[in-house]
Design a protein around this motif. Structure first.
Motif, PDB file in Angstrom:
ATOM      1  N   ASN A   1       0.834  -1.004   0.088  1.00 43.69           N
ATOM      2  CA  ASN A   1       0.055   0.201  -0.050  1.00 43.69           C
ATOM      3  C   ASN A   1       1.122   1.664   0.035  1.00 43.69           C
ATOM      4  OD1 ASN A   1      -2.193  -1.903   0.822  1.00 43.69           O
ATOM      5  ND2 ASN A   1      -3.009  -0.616   1.130  1.00 43.69           N
ATOM      6  N   LEU A   2       2.184   0.968   1.325  1.00 44.80           N
ATOM      7  CA  LEU A   2       2.989   2.174   0.765  1.00 44.80           C
ATOM      8  C   LEU A   2       3.655   2.164  -0.779  1.00 44.80           C
ATOM      9  CD1 LEU A   2       3.804   4.926   2.760  1.00 44.80           C
ATOM     10  CD2 LEU A   2       5.999   3.174   3.141  1.00 44.80           C
ATOM     11  N   GLY A   3       3.667   1.622  -1.113  1.00 46.49           N
ATOM     12  CA  GLY A   3       4.245   1.543  -2.651  1.00 46.49           C
ATOM     13  C   GLY A   3       2.974   1.873  -3.351  1.00 46.49           C
ATOM     14  N   THR A   4       1.980   1.556  -3.533  1.00 44.10           N
ATOM     15  CA  THR A   4       1.072   1.843  -4.692  1.00 44.10           C
ATOM     16  C   THR A   4       1.079   3.388  -4.633  1.00 44.10           C
ATOM     17  OG1 THR A   4       0.461  -0.301  -4.652  1.00 44.10           O
ATOM     18  CG2 THR A   4      -1.031   1.501  -5.680  1.00 44.10           C
TER      19      THR A   4
ATOM     20  N   LEU B   1       2.967   5.791  -3.101  1.00 39.24           N
ATOM     21  CA  LEU B   1       3.951   6.377  -3.768  1.00 39.24           C
ATOM     22  C   LEU B   1       3.703   6.887  -5.094  1.00 39.24           C
ATOM     23  CD1 LEU B   1       6.971   5.530  -1.263  1.00 39.24           C
ATOM     24  CD2 LEU B   1       6.136   7.785  -1.077  1.00 39.24           C
ATOM     25  N   ILE B   2       3.418   5.551  -6.081  1.00 40.76           N
ATOM     26  CA  ILE B   2       3.418   6.172  -7.538  1.00 40.76           C
ATOM     27  C   ILE B   2       2.394   6.245  -7.795  1.00 40.76           C
ATOM     28  CG2 ILE B   2       2.627   4.220  -9.706  1.00 40.76           C
ATOM     29  CD1 ILE B   2       4.206   2.217  -7.602  1.00 40.76           C
ATOM     30  N   ALA B   3       1.442   6.455  -6.802  1.00 36.98           N
ATOM     31  CA  ALA B   3      -0.854   7.523  -7.105  1.00 36.98           C
ATOM     32  C   ALA B   3      -0.204   9.238  -7.385  1.00 36.98           C
ATOM     33  CB  ALA B   3      -1.688   7.227  -6.262  1.00 36.98           C
ATOM     34  N   LEU B   4       0.735   9.066  -5.748  1.00 37.45           N
ATOM     35  CA  LEU B   4       1.155  10.666  -5.926  1.00 37.45           C
ATOM     36  C   LEU B   4       2.047  11.358  -6.346  1.00 37.45           C
ATOM     37  CD1 LEU B   4       1.403  10.674  -1.648  1.00 37.45           C
ATOM     38  CD2 LEU B   4      -0.374  10.813  -3.285  1.00 37.45           C
ATOM     39  N   VAL B   5       3.398  10.036  -6.961  1.00 36.70           N
ATOM     40  CA  VAL B   5       4.169  10.450  -8.015  1.00 36.70           C
ATOM     41  C   VAL B   5       3.949  10.709  -9.144  1.00 36.70           C
ATOM     42  CG1 VAL B   5       6.628  10.055  -8.793  1.00 36.70           C
ATOM     43  CG2 VAL B   5       6.306   9.953  -6.407  1.00 36.70           C
ATOM     44  N   PHE B   6       2.742  10.116  -9.949  1.00 42.29           N
ATOM     45  CA  PHE B   6       2.708  10.237 -10.956  1.00 42.29           C
ATOM     46  C   PHE B   6       1.116  10.510 -11.328  1.00 42.29           C
ATOM     47  CE2 PHE B   6       6.142   7.270 -11.247  1.00 42.29           C
ATOM     48  CZ  PHE B   6       6.767   7.414 -11.937  1.00 42.29           C
TER      49      PHE B   6
ATOM     50  N   PHE C   1     -10.277   6.508  -9.903  1.00 45.89           N
ATOM     51  CA  PHE C   1      -9.355   6.525  -9.683  1.00 45.89           C
ATOM     52  C   PHE C   1      -8.674   5.509  -8.972  1.00 45.89           C
ATOM     53  CE2 PHE C   1      -6.632   8.752  -6.969  1.00 45.89           C
ATOM     54  CZ  PHE C   1      -5.284   8.591  -7.426  1.00 45.89           C
ATOM     55  N   HIS C   2      -9.720   5.349  -7.713  1.00 46.53           N
ATOM     56  CA  HIS C   2      -9.414   4.414  -6.869  1.00 46.53           C
ATOM     57  C   HIS C   2      -8.626   2.846  -7.824  1.00 46.53           C
ATOM     58  CE1 HIS C   2     -10.094   2.366  -2.924  1.00 46.53           C
ATOM     59  NE2 HIS C   2      -9.366   3.381  -2.969  1.00 46.53           N
ATOM     60  N   THR C   3     -10.032   2.368  -7.794  1.00 51.03           N
ATOM     61  CA  THR C   3      -9.776   1.287  -8.676  1.00 51.03           C
ATOM     62  C   THR C   3      -8.663   1.328  -9.439  1.00 51.03           C
ATOM     63  OG1 THR C   3     -12.005   1.033  -9.522  1.00 51.03           O
ATOM     64  CG2 THR C   3     -10.993  -0.852 -10.370  1.00 51.03           C
ATOM     65  N   LEU C   4      -8.071   2.171 -10.750  1.00 46.29           N
ATOM     66  CA  LEU C   4      -7.321   2.571 -11.106  1.00 46.29           C
ATOM     67  C   LEU C   4      -5.440   2.013 -10.791  1.00 46.29           C
ATOM     68  CD1 LEU C   4      -5.812   2.259 -14.273  1.00 46.29           C
ATOM     69  CD2 LEU C   4      -5.892   4.950 -14.192  1.00 46.29           C
ATOM     70  N   PHE C   5      -5.154   2.905  -9.414  1.00 46.34           N
ATOM     71  CA  PHE C   5      -4.171   2.554  -9.013  1.00 46.34           C
ATOM     72  C   PHE C   5      -3.688   1.921  -8.101  1.00 46.34           C
ATOM     73  CE2 PHE C   5      -5.580   5.269  -4.918  1.00 46.34           C
ATOM     74  CZ  PHE C   5      -5.092   4.298  -4.122  1.00 46.34           C
ATOM     75  N   ASN C   6      -5.142   0.897  -7.772  1.00 46.54           N
ATOM     76  CA  ASN C   6      -4.980   0.054  -7.462  1.00 46.54           C
ATOM     77  C   ASN C   6      -4.132  -1.361  -7.850  1.00 46.54           C
ATOM     78  OD1 ASN C   6      -5.269  -0.037  -3.749  1.00 46.54           O
ATOM     79  ND2 ASN C   6      -6.545   1.008  -4.528  1.00 46.54           N
TER      80      ASN C   6
ATOM     81  N   VAL D   1      -2.811  -1.063 -10.508  1.00 49.12           N
ATOM     82  CA  VAL D   1      -1.503  -0.247 -11.419  1.00 49.12           C
ATOM     83  C   VAL D   1      -0.250  -1.220  -9.934  1.00 49.12           C
ATOM     84  CG1 VAL D   1       0.362   0.437 -11.729  1.00 49.12           C
ATOM     85  CG2 VAL D   1      -1.704   1.556 -13.132  1.00 49.12           C
ATOM     86  N   GLY D   2      -0.785  -0.661  -9.097  1.00 45.55           N
ATOM     87  CA  GLY D   2      -0.523  -1.939  -7.995  1.00 45.55           C
ATOM     88  C   GLY D   2      -0.288  -2.922  -7.866  1.00 45.55           C
ATOM     89  N   VAL D   3      -0.750  -3.644  -8.052  1.00 47.40           N
ATOM     90  CA  VAL D   3      -1.263  -5.235  -8.310  1.00 47.40           C
ATOM     91  C   VAL D   3      -0.395  -5.613  -9.136  1.00 47.40           C
ATOM     92  CG1 VAL D   3      -2.849  -7.438  -8.818  1.00 47.40           C
ATOM     93  CG2 VAL D   3      -3.389  -5.607  -6.668  1.00 47.40           C
ATOM     94  N   ALA D   4      -0.646  -5.395 -10.575  1.00 48.31           N
ATOM     95  CA  ALA D   4       0.407  -5.413 -12.154  1.00 48.31           C
ATOM     96  C   ALA D   4       1.451  -5.121 -11.424  1.00 48.31           C
ATOM     97  CB  ALA D   4      -0.087  -4.659 -13.268  1.00 48.31           C
ATOM     98  N   LEU D   5       1.967  -4.179 -11.261  1.00 46.12           N
ATOM     99  CA  LEU D   5       3.541  -4.227 -10.856  1.00 46.12           C
ATOM    100  C   LEU D   5       4.310  -5.223  -9.593  1.00 46.12           C
ATOM    101  CD1 LEU D   5       3.642  -0.395 -10.924  1.00 46.12           C
ATOM    102  CD2 LEU D   5       4.932  -2.304 -12.577  1.00 46.12           C
TER     103      LEU D   5
END
Length: 614
Positions: free
Chosen positions: A270-273, A275-280, A309-314, A316-320
């Protein structure tokens, strides 16, 4: 210290808000009713945890992709990632799934929570949701009045859904009232500062409410009422995602090491996801606009776009992170180790396992097998047998004539180190588990596992009694008494070997028929022992004192093997495998005797001891 200080501060702040503002009262009441609804739903789903939920989890988490799917589906149905986390930790503690599979469930649960945003944004804010809440509460309460556990479970779920909808209604009305007296958008912040500050607010709100789902509903209702800006709502959603891991970490402080590893994985994801959402964030906002346009969401419908947005960044996190689940699990197991122990302690028992009766039964059964593994060594060494010889393919009957190597063993000391703590924990765990409501069939299975524990302890005590004379006579210059004590050693060793073979097989494949050969072996050893002692006394090959010791110790050996067989039978009875063989198809005592009679008729009577070297 943190939690002790937080509660008074929250109470004071709430009291001030309730005293000064009626609209704040509506919002706070909505949050409270919503959280209570989640608790009711958890209670309802737990009522169905007598086997079905655990059975589905066991079958649905044997692959990482299945674990992801299980996390998504169950969190979508239950609307509670915390309940899914509790179930996952309990299965980890019970040894039913490994850490990688548990991490997969947590990743899936993060995606499952996004369905709540769609429910509220797409339905809760568009209709008068309280109209649906009332019928759910009425029918739910009626079902709670029934005695059947399944009816009560369904009733709690309906009541929970009713309170969830009612809570959303109160929050929506509260924020609508705010628009007349206070415009929170005046406190909006843009740019990097806005992202960081509102993300922090999202974290704090989730820690206070102990629910990211509740925080997200609060964000969506505030956004729908125009009390926060779209940009700030996105940052709050990211913070809520991160904040839910703080709750998990606090909850894991008293959990076994498996729970700490899972909480650490949850935090990393969740922290990694986040950070990705905030940076991008800019890229995510543009992607949300494109997706919304393609699926027909209006450009000014910010609540639905927040759900996208909530679905998209989660997603992306799962995929990564999914390709690295195995590496993450290995790293966590390397860095987060259990305590170094001088005594053996339970491996599978935990407070989380007690939440679900089937999980508790499985944990207790596995801990009993752990107890058997430790008892195996004590019994083998007590009989002056090396464990390595017992589990090997070595012919134990080669030991019949030889003077045995006496293996030094303090049975009481070994019992204290590797048996007592586990046995005591099993008894305490059984007591707590069976205090919960459960079916008669499940309660009977618990009693079978308890009996297996009692049989194991009785077997160790019989070993202790038998060892007193055995260590003297296995080195005796009298070959006849030495041979008979070696025969006792071999009989016990062969039973241990057979039980070890069954232990290593797929536990679901072990049936009563698997134990029939052991029944025959036990009865044959007892029958031969009686004849052999009579022949030795009759032919004056051993002294009366030797004969007395041999008869007593033969009884101890029979008692030892009977308890080992009883343990195995009890553990088979504790299974709930549909393919288990009915009890009336296994050999009865009379049928065992008939088998031995036919064997005697085929081979002739048992030879006199002096006529054979075996």
């Amino acid at each position: 210290m943190f939690t002790r200080l937080t509660l008074p501060v929250v109470f004071v702040a709430l009291a001030y808000g309730l005293w000064t503002s009626s609209t704040f009262t509506d919002i706070a009441s909505g949050v409270a009713v919503f959280l209570f609804g989640m608790l009711c739903m958890e209670a309802g789903f737990k009522a169905f945890s007598g086997g079905a939920l655990e059975g589905v989890l066991r079958r649905s988490t044997d692959r990482v992709w299945k674990s992801l799917g299980f996390g998504i589906v169950t969190t979508t149905l239950m609307q509670s990632s915390s309940l899914v986390s509790v179930i996952t930790i309990s299965f980890l503690s019970a040894g039913l799934i490994d850490l990688a599979q548990g991490i997969g469930v947590i990743f899936g649960a993060n995606l499952g929570t996004t369905t709540g945003a769609w429910l509220v944004a797409g339905f809760g804010l568009k209709v008068k949701i309280s109209a649906y809440a009332m019928p759910m509460l009425i029918f739910g309460v009626l079902m709670l009045l029934r005695e059947a556990r399944s009816s009560k479970g369904a009733g709690w779920i309906l009541v929970g859904l009713g309170f969830l909808f009612l809570g959303i209604h109160f929050m929506k009305e509260g924020f609508a009232g705010f628009s007349d007296t206070l415009d929170l958008t005046r406190y909006a912040m843009t740019g990097v500062a806005g992202l960081l500050v509102f993300s922090l607010f999202g974290v704090i709100a989730t820690v206070v409410m102990q629910s990211s789902h509740a925080t997200l509903v609060l964000i969506i209702t505030a956004l729908g009422a125009g009390q926060i800006t779209y940009e700030n709502a996105l940052a709050l959603a990211v913070g809520a995602n991160v904040g839910t891991t703080i709750t998990a970490i606090i909850g894991s402080l008293g959990a076994p090491v498996e729970g700490k590893r899972l909480a650490a994985a949850h935090l990393a994801f969740n922290l990694g996801t986040g950070l990705i959402a905030l940076v991008f964030m800019g890229a995510f906002v543009r992607a949300v606009d494109v997706i919304s346009r393609e699926v027909g969401i209006p450009a000014d419908d910010h609540t639905l776009k927040l759900a996208v947005f909530h679905t998209l960044f989660n997603l992306v996190g799962v995929a990564l992170f999914t390709p690295f689940i195995d590496r993450m699990a290995a790293a966590l197991e390397h860095f987060l180790k259990g305590k170094a122990l001088t005594r053996d302690t339970p491996h599978f028992l935990s407070a989380t396992a007690l939440e679900f009766p089937e999980v508790a039964l499985t944990a207790l059964r596995r801990e009993t097998l752990h107890l058997f593994d430790n008892a195996f060594t004590i019994i083998a060494h007590g009989m002056c047998l090396r464990r390595s010889d017992v589990v090997s393919e070595r012919d134990l009957r080669a030991l019949l004539e030889a003077r045995a190597e006496v293996i030094e063993l303090d049975v009481d000391r070994q019992y204290e180190l590797v048996i007592k703590d586990i046995y005591s924990a099993n008894i305490a765990f059984f007591t707590r588990a069976t205090a919960k409501p459960m079916s008669e069939a499940l309660a009977l299975r618990f009693k079978h596992v308890l009996q297996a524990n009692l049989d194991l302890i009785a077997a160790i005590k019989a070993t202790k009694h038998l060892r007193k004379n055995l260590v003297h006579f296995v080195a005796s210059p009298n070959p006849h008494i030495r041979r008979e004590y070696n025969r006792l050693r071999i009989n016990v060793g062969e039973m241990l070997r057979d039980l070890a073979a069954l232990r290593s097989e797929d536990v679901e494949a072990v049936t009563k028929l698997s134990l029939d050969a052991l029944k025959v072996h036990l009865a044959d050893a007892r029958r031969y022992g009686h004849r052999a002692v009579a022949a030795l006394i009759r032919d004056d090959l051993i002294t009366p004192q030797m004969a007395t010791s041999l008869m007593n110790d033969s009884a101890y050996a029979h008692e030892l093997m009977s308890h080992l067989l009883g343990m195995a039978e009890a553990l088979v009875e504790a299974l709930d495998a549909p393919e288990r063989i009915p009890a009336d198809l296994s050999l009865s005592a009379e049928e065992v005797a008939a088998v031995l009679d036919r064997t005697d008729d085929a081979n002739g009577s048992v030879p006199r001891p002096e006529q054979t070297g075996s």
